[in-house]
Design an enzyme around this catalytic site. Structure first.
Site, PDB file in Angstrom:
ATOM      1  N   PRO A   1       0.933 -11.099   4.087  1.00  0.00           N
ATOM      2  CA  PRO A   1       0.999 -10.792   5.032  1.00  0.00           C
ATOM      3  C   PRO A   1       0.761  -9.949   5.417  1.00  0.00           C
ATOM      4  CG  PRO A   1       2.774 -12.183   3.594  1.00  0.00           C
ATOM      5  CD  PRO A   1       2.094 -11.611   2.913  1.00  0.00           C
TER       6      PRO A   1
ATOM      7  N   ILE B   1      -4.400 -14.318  -2.667  1.00  0.00           N
ATOM      8  CA  ILE B   1      -4.484 -14.094  -3.622  1.00  0.00           C
ATOM      9  C   ILE B   1      -5.595 -15.405  -4.523  1.00  0.00           C
ATOM     10  CG2 ILE B   1      -4.289 -13.501  -6.258  1.00  0.00           C
ATOM     11  CD1 ILE B   1      -3.030 -12.169  -3.073  1.00  0.00           C
TER      12      ILE B   1
ATOM     13  N   GLY C   1      -2.729  -6.440   5.231  1.00  0.00           N
ATOM     14  CA  GLY C   1      -4.463  -6.584   4.690  1.00  0.00           C
ATOM     15  C   GLY C   1      -5.367  -4.583   4.721  1.00  0.00           C
TER      16      GLY C   1
ATOM     17  N   GLU D   1     -12.647  -7.639   0.169  1.00  0.00           N
ATOM     18  CA  GLU D   1     -12.515  -5.820  -0.534  1.00  0.00           C
ATOM     19  C   GLU D   1     -12.900  -5.101   0.222  1.00  0.00           C
ATOM     20  OE1 GLU D   1     -13.876  -6.049  -4.023  1.00  0.00           O
ATOM     21  OE2 GLU D   1     -13.651  -8.331  -4.615  1.00  0.00           O
TER      22      GLU D   1
ATOM     23  N   PHE E   1      -6.285 -10.772  -8.612  1.00  0.00           N
ATOM     24  CA  PHE E   1      -5.886  -9.150  -8.636  1.00  0.00           C
ATOM     25  C   PHE E   1      -5.327  -8.940  -7.228  1.00  0.00           C
ATOM     26  CE2 PHE E   1      -7.415  -5.632  -5.133  1.00  0.00           C
ATOM     27  CZ  PHE E   1      -6.986  -4.821  -5.778  1.00  0.00           C
TER      28      PHE E   1
ATOM     29  N   THR F   1     -13.143  -4.862   5.212  1.00  0.00           N
ATOM     30  CA  THR F   1     -13.464  -5.532   5.668  1.00  0.00           C
ATOM     31  C   THR F   1     -15.439  -4.448   6.536  1.00  0.00           C
ATOM     32  OG1 THR F   1     -12.220  -3.821   7.933  1.00  0.00           O
ATOM     33  CG2 THR F   1     -11.546  -6.761   6.812  1.00  0.00           C
TER      34      THR F   1
HETATM   35  N1  COS Z   1     -10.464   6.046  -5.404  1.00  0.00           N
HETATM   36  C1  COS Z   1      -9.264   6.767  -5.732  1.00  0.00           C
HETATM   37  N2  COS Z   1      -8.082   6.918  -4.865  1.00  0.00           N
HETATM   38  C2  COS Z   1      -8.712   7.040  -3.256  1.00  0.00           C
HETATM   39  C3  COS Z   1      -9.818   6.153  -2.803  1.00  0.00           C
HETATM   40  C4  COS Z   1     -10.359   5.388  -3.726  1.00  0.00           C
HETATM   41  N3  COS Z   1     -12.173   4.871  -3.796  1.00  0.00           N
HETATM   42  N4  COS Z   1      -9.307   6.359  -1.635  1.00  0.00           N
HETATM   43  C5  COS Z   1      -9.145   6.836  -1.145  1.00  0.00           C
HETATM   44  N5  COS Z   1      -7.550   7.511  -2.700  1.00  0.00           N
HETATM   45  C6  COS Z   1      -6.351   8.747  -2.703  1.00  0.00           C
HETATM   46  C7  COS Z   1      -6.507   9.589  -1.977  1.00  0.00           C
HETATM   47  O1  COS Z   1      -6.917  10.284  -2.750  1.00  0.00           O
HETATM   48  C8  COS Z   1      -5.356   9.659  -1.187  1.00  0.00           C
HETATM   49  O2  COS Z   1      -4.984  10.343  -3.133  1.00  0.00           O
HETATM   50  P1  COS Z   1      -4.194  11.037  -2.349  1.00  0.00           P
HETATM   51  O3  COS Z   1      -2.381  11.764  -1.182  1.00  0.00           O
HETATM   52  O4  COS Z   1      -3.407  11.771  -3.457  1.00  0.00           O
HETATM   53  O5  COS Z   1      -4.562  13.173  -1.732  1.00  0.00           O
HETATM   54  C9  COS Z   1      -4.589   8.584  -1.750  1.00  0.00           C
HETATM   55  O6  COS Z   1      -5.866   7.496  -2.490  1.00  0.00           O
HETATM   56  C10 COS Z   1      -4.023   7.633  -0.539  1.00  0.00           C
HETATM   57  O7  COS Z   1      -5.419   7.733   0.523  1.00  0.00           O
HETATM   58  P2  COS Z   1      -6.113   7.720   1.644  1.00  0.00           P
HETATM   59  O8  COS Z   1      -4.549   8.717   2.505  1.00  0.00           O
HETATM   60  O9  COS Z   1      -6.609   7.680   2.448  1.00  0.00           O
HETATM   61  O10 COS Z   1      -5.190   6.013   2.399  1.00  0.00           O
HETATM   62  P3  COS Z   1      -5.180   4.965   3.786  1.00  0.00           P
HETATM   63  O11 COS Z   1      -3.281   4.574   3.580  1.00  0.00           O
HETATM   64  O12 COS Z   1      -5.255   5.854   5.050  1.00  0.00           O
HETATM   65  O13 COS Z   1      -6.014   3.841   3.330  1.00  0.00           O
HETATM   66  C11 COS Z   1      -8.221   2.943   3.309  1.00  0.00           C
HETATM   67  C12 COS Z   1      -7.388   3.623   3.376  1.00  0.00           C
HETATM   68  C13 COS Z   1      -8.168   2.200   4.702  1.00  0.00           C
HETATM   69  C14 COS Z   1      -9.570   3.235   2.665  1.00  0.00           C
HETATM   70  C15 COS Z   1      -7.479   1.664   2.236  1.00  0.00           C
HETATM   71  O14 COS Z   1      -6.016   1.352   2.594  1.00  0.00           O
HETATM   72  C16 COS Z   1      -7.948   0.168   1.848  1.00  0.00           C
HETATM   73  O15 COS Z   1      -9.689   0.131   1.682  1.00  0.00           O
HETATM   74  N6  COS Z   1      -7.655  -1.129   3.098  1.00  0.00           N
HETATM   75  C17 COS Z   1      -8.606  -2.277   2.488  1.00  0.00           C
HETATM   76  C18 COS Z   1      -8.526  -2.342   1.684  1.00  0.00           C
HETATM   77  C19 COS Z   1      -8.982  -4.000   0.733  1.00  0.00           C
HETATM   78  O16 COS Z   1     -10.191  -3.195   0.930  1.00  0.00           O
HETATM   79  N7  COS Z   1      -7.866  -4.968   0.679  1.00  0.00           N
HETATM   80  C20 COS Z   1      -8.777  -5.887   0.378  1.00  0.00           C
HETATM   81  C21 COS Z   1      -8.202  -6.454  -0.490  1.00  0.00           C
HETATM   82  S1  COS Z   1      -8.920  -7.755  -1.867  1.00  0.00           S
HETATM   83  S2  COS Z   1      -9.645  -8.535  -1.561  1.00  0.00           S
END
Ligand code: COS
Length: 385
Positions: free
Chosen positions: A127, A156, A130, A368, A122, A370
């Site tokens: 960089p 990754i 995150g 996944e 995935f 923080t």
């Molecule tokens: N499932 C489906 N859709 C989702 C969702 C979810 N869990 N969470 C948000 N969305 C949708 C929102 O509904 C929004 O859609 P609409 O524009 O149609 O309303 C869109 O995605 C954008 O959502 P949001 O505005 O909340 O996005 P942000 O940029 O504010 O980010 C966070 C939200 C911070 C929660 C997100 O970027 C995140 O989870 N970051 C961490 C990333 C991560 O876990 N990285 C690890 C990498 S893998 S090891």
């Protein structure tokens, strides 16, 4: 369709045996050589670990989230590198295809992912992107019936072993709706890997950068065939992944607790077993109670997850998955810290398992999402209510 209870119990018992008889004895090898031996990988394929979550029609076992968490709990009892090896195929690598992919994508990729023939990673993090995943910069520019993808993906998991990536790239504007999820085969010209990351713990887990220099990918490889849906696919995949990681955290908390009890029963100081001292018992009791709370939470939220339509975003369930990941991964950090404390000086020595588990579990609070990202998901949801 879910596996019936009796068949599932048999599977769970065979995973328990596999963990105890095959994986635990290989922990020192993994720690020393920073690799999972090939014969163990072959056995993992044989018992179906790569296809736990993939429906039977695509060659997997088709576990529910609740069942997957029970298996993940067992896998969490040993060096986390073993789980990591199968983790992207079970979870973040495959689930986007399963949730949002076209029928052609599912039948082309899922059977090979389920058998372990194809390792899929995935690729979201970069960089400069995150926690703020929606700010990713990797660009996919349309060129006839293809896209040319350029950018760098970071940390990754399983990239050095991967045959393909579920990779998020920007096909449109600067917000989340400009992101698409692609299936990118690893052998395409222009795709190269960075040097292996040297990490604090989880030895045997392979991570590195993935560099893309005008990699030509057919538009047909956009998951679901429609651009602009990739951020939501990634978020849905992460909701599910957060429950899986929570189950791993509980399995590892139990392993550390069992190591700590065994040590407290045999180590003597002041003329008696240290476990007979109330201050040691207090640490064991805190760990046991927190583990019970965390594991109960995982099972209850996994059932909630299974009750919603598959692949559909339910903000309440997402919020609960974040609560679960926040609680359980912080919990295992405290359990590991107490485990080291109970072992005293020996807890700082690599020969004792708690030293490496203490380092291994530190990652659970980071990847996944923080703990602070989980707080944000929970807090935002509460403020919308
Ligand atoms: N499932 C489906 N859709 C989702 C969702 C979810 N869990 N969470 C948000 N969305 C949708 C929102 O509904 C929004 O859609 P609409 O524009 O149609 O309303 C869109 O995605 C954008 O959502 P949001 O505005 O909340 O996005 P942000 O940029 O504010 O980010 C966070 C939200 C911070 C929660 C997100 O970027 C995140 O989870 N970051 C961490 C990333 C991560 O876990 N990285 C690890 C990498 S893998 S090891």
């Amino acid at each position: 369709m879910a596996l019936d209870q009796e068949t599932f119990e048999l599977l769970l018992a065979s995973v328990q045996r596999f963990v105890q008889e095959r994986l635990m004895p290989a922990e020192d090898h993994v720690e020393e050589h920073d690799e999972v031996p090939d014969d163990i990988v072959a056995d993992m394929k044989e018992i179906g670990l790569f296809g736990l979550s993939i429906p039977e029609e695509y060659g997997g076992i088709g576990l529910t989230m609740e069942q997957e968490c029970q298996v993940a709990y067992e896998l969490g009892h040993t060096a986390l590198a073993f789980r990591s090896l199968v983790g992207t195929n079970i979870g973040i690598g495959s689930q986007g295809i399963l949730m949002d992919g076209t029928e052609a994508q599912k039948s082309e990729y899922l059977p090979r992912i389920a058998s372990g023939e194809l390792i899929i990673s995935f690729a979201l993090t970069e960089p400069d992107a995150g926690s703020d995943a929606a700010s990713l910069k990797t660009r996919a520019v349309e060129d006839g019936s293809d896209y040319l993808i350029s950018g760098t993906k970071r940390f990754i998991t399983n990239a050095p072993r991967a045959g393909a990536f579920t990779l998020m790239a920007r096909t449109g504007g600067q917000d989340a709706s400009g992101i698409s999820a692609f299936i990118v085969p690893a052998d395409l010209p222009g795709l190269s890997l960075g040097k292996p990351d040297r990490k604090m713990g989880q030895r045997g887990t392979k991570t590195c950068d993935v560099n893309l220099d005008s990699v030509r990918v057919p538009a047909d490889n956009i998951i679901g065939g429609v651009p602009g849906k990739g951020f939501k696919t990634a978020m849905k995949v992460l909701d599910r992944g957060r429950l899986h990681i929570s189950a791993i955290a509980c399995g590892m908390a139990n392993r550390i607790l069992q190591e700590s009890i065994a040590y407290a029963q045999q180590r003597k100081q002041f003329g008696q077993r240290i476990g007979d001292f109330q201050l040691i018992q207090a640490m064991l009791a805190d760990s046991q109670a927190e583990l019970l709370a965390g594991w109960s939470l995982v099972q209850s939220v996994a059932r909630r997850y299974d009750a919603k339509p598959f692949g559909k975003h339910d903000p309440e369930v997402s919020m609960q998955a974040s609560c679960t990941k926040m609680f359980t991964t912080e919990m295992v950090g405290r359990v590991a810290d107490r485990g080291v404390q109970i072992h005293g000086g020996s807890g700082y020595i690599n020969e004792y398992k708690v030293e490496r588990f203490y380092r291994d579990v530190r990652l659970l609070r980071l990847y996944e999402g923080t703990t602070q990202i989980q707080q944000l998901v929970i807090g935002r949801h509460l403020m919308k209510a």
